[in-house]
Design a protein around this motif. Structure first.
Motif, PDB file in Angstrom:
ATOM      1  N   THR A   3      45.425  35.381  58.182  1.00  0.00           N
ATOM      2  CA  THR A   3      46.389  36.316  58.770  1.00  0.00           C
ATOM      3  C   THR A   3      46.503  37.601  57.967  1.00  0.00           C
ATOM      4  O   THR A   3      46.914  38.635  58.499  1.00  0.00           O
ATOM      5  CB  THR A   3      47.771  35.668  58.883  1.00  0.00           C
ATOM      6  OG1 THR A   3      48.112  35.057  57.621  1.00  0.00           O
ATOM      7  CG2 THR A   3      47.802  34.615  59.963  1.00  0.00           C
TER       8      THR A   3
ATOM      9  N   PHE B 256      44.934  35.055  67.161  1.00  0.00           N
ATOM     10  CA  PHE B 256      45.124  34.055  66.114  1.00  0.00           C
ATOM     11  C   PHE B 256      46.207  33.066  66.533  1.00  0.00           C
ATOM     12  O   PHE B 256      47.296  33.461  66.936  1.00  0.00           O
ATOM     13  CB  PHE B 256      45.531  34.716  64.796  1.00  0.00           C
ATOM     14  CG  PHE B 256      45.754  33.738  63.677  1.00  0.00           C
ATOM     15  CD1 PHE B 256      44.683  33.226  62.966  1.00  0.00           C
ATOM     16  CD2 PHE B 256      47.034  33.318  63.347  1.00  0.00           C
ATOM     17  CE1 PHE B 256      44.886  32.307  61.942  1.00  0.00           C
ATOM     18  CE2 PHE B 256      47.253  32.410  62.324  1.00  0.00           C
ATOM     19  CZ  PHE B 256      46.166  31.904  61.620  1.00  0.00           C
TER      20      PHE B 256
ATOM     21  N   HIS C 245      48.459  29.989  65.065  1.00  0.00           N
ATOM     22  CA  HIS C 245      48.912  29.325  63.837  1.00  0.00           C
ATOM     23  C   HIS C 245      48.895  27.801  63.992  1.00  0.00           C
ATOM     24  O   HIS C 245      49.320  27.268  65.019  1.00  0.00           O
ATOM     25  CB  HIS C 245      50.337  29.791  63.509  1.00  0.00           C
ATOM     26  CG  HIS C 245      50.993  29.000  62.431  1.00  0.00           C
ATOM     27  ND1 HIS C 245      50.758  29.226  61.090  1.00  0.00           N
ATOM     28  CD2 HIS C 245      51.881  27.966  62.490  1.00  0.00           C
ATOM     29  CE1 HIS C 245      51.479  28.372  60.381  1.00  0.00           C
ATOM     30  NE2 HIS C 245      52.159  27.596  61.200  1.00  0.00           N
TER      31      HIS C 245
ATOM     32  N   SER D 280      49.185  31.378  56.549  1.00  0.00           N
ATOM     33  CA  SER D 280      49.069  30.719  57.847  1.00  0.00           C
ATOM     34  C   SER D 280      47.617  30.364  58.134  1.00  0.00           C
ATOM     35  O   SER D 280      46.755  31.230  58.227  1.00  0.00           O
ATOM     36  CB  SER D 280      49.607  31.651  58.942  1.00  0.00           C
ATOM     37  OG  SER D 280      49.434  31.079  60.215  1.00  0.00           O
TER      38      SER D 280
ATOM     39  N   CYS E  70      41.134  31.481  65.116  1.00  0.00           N
ATOM     40  CA  CYS E  70      40.974  32.846  65.618  1.00  0.00           C
ATOM     41  C   CYS E  70      39.866  32.853  66.666  1.00  0.00           C
ATOM     42  O   CYS E  70      38.777  32.308  66.435  1.00  0.00           O
ATOM     43  CB  CYS E  70      40.620  33.795  64.482  1.00  0.00           C
ATOM     44  SG  CYS E  70      40.927  35.534  64.867  1.00  0.00           S
TER      45      CYS E  70
END
Length: 311
Positions: free
Chosen positions: A156, A166, A168, A277, A281
């Motif tokens: 991140t 992205f 998490h 995090s 991605c």
């Protein structure tokens, strides 16, 4: 409709220069002359009526128009390449999932997910997994070009994420570890000033993890020690730490088994409160893939079951 004046050679030249940030290296990779690749880029810019690259002290960089073209041209060329490959693979159903892996997930999350993925295989339409490791900037650039289906790890903080998506999964902190029996292993608490008396194994410059190391040094008003091992290789860092008085700044997941076994000890000095995090991605401009989506779900399940430790 695609401009009929834009040829495959134009797009190949553009993608190679964008990837290598150098006309000379791109020409070498495509086995053509540098004037030839410069001519192809010039023709493409004339067709689009806008510059795609600008020269900098580090080579060449993409303009805003170049970034826009890259976001679409990379996945499109990759889709074309996959279509051609699929024809050759059709008779045996061979398929590949291309995953970029950062060091934060190399030890547990990704291997467990791949093992589960293959264990659930039905024997029909099987998908093999190709894993590419490296720094976040390198892996994210390949994802943007469409050369990877996803990148997994802590990223991140990476500027290269840009318009990539992205998701998490969990937080993963960096920790400072040493071999069992190290002079600082039983010290509580450890002062930051004590660390610089020993060599460090740490991520190399220009990586997101190294940014956190630099921030740690600033917070504690210390400088890096004179002896450093800079690498993203977990085996090299582990062996170096195990057989010396070096301190290793590593993702907790990467050293969790060694900490549980007692081979390594975490120093009594928190490196990060929460950590970064870790997640998945993807490039939303790439063609939707059921295979990619299914593997992402496997990653989610593994993370949710806390097979890897969370903070």
């Amino acid at each position: 409709m695609l401009n009929a004046r834009i040829k495959l050679r134009h797009l190949m030249a553009f993608l190679e220069v964008a990837k290598r940030r150098s006309f000379a290296r791109a020409a070498e990779a495509l086995a053509i002359t540098q004037p030839g690749i410069s001519k192809a880029i010039r023709e493409l810019e004339e067709i689009l009526q806008t510059p795609l690259f600008e020269r900098t002290s580090q080579g060449v960089s993409l303009t805003q128009a170049g970034l826009t073209l890259l976001r679409h041209a990379g996945p499109a060329m990759r889709a074309l390449d996959e279509g051609v490959s699929a024809i050759g693979d059709a008779h045996h159903g061979g398929r590949w999932l291309r995953v970029g892996a950062l060091s934060t997930v190399e030890s547990r999350l990704l291997p467990v997910a791949i093992q589960r993925w293959h264990s659930a295989s039905t024997g029909q339409h099987d998908t093999s997994v190709s894993v590419v490791t490296g720094a976040s900037a390198y892996l994210l650039s390949r994802l943007r070009l469409g050369e990877l289906d996803m990148v997994v790890g802590r990223m991140t903080e990476a500027r290269e994420i840009g318009d990539l998506y992205f998701e998490h999964l969990y937080y993963e902190p960096l920790v400072i570890v040493a071999r069992n029996g190290h002079p600082l292993a039983q010290v509580t608490p450890v002062a930051a000033s004590q660390l610089i008396a020993y060599p460090w194994a740490l991520p190399p410059p220009q990586t997101t993890l190294r940014q956190q190391v630099d921030s740690f040094c600033v917070r504690h008003a210390i400088t890096l020690p004179p002896l450093l091992l800079e690498t993203l290789s977990l085996p090299v860092s582990y062996r170096y730490t195990l057989e010396s008085d070096a301190l290793w700044i590593a993702p907790r997941e990467a050293v969790s088994e060694e900490l549980e076994s007692g081979l390594l000890k975490e120093l009594a000095l928190p490196f990060e409160a929460q950590g970064g995090s870790v997640g998945i991605c993807t490039n939303v401009s790439m063609t939707k893939s059921l295979t990619r989506d299914a593997f992402c779900e496997t990653l989610r399940q593994v993370a949710a079951e806390r097979i890897i430790p969370r903070s």
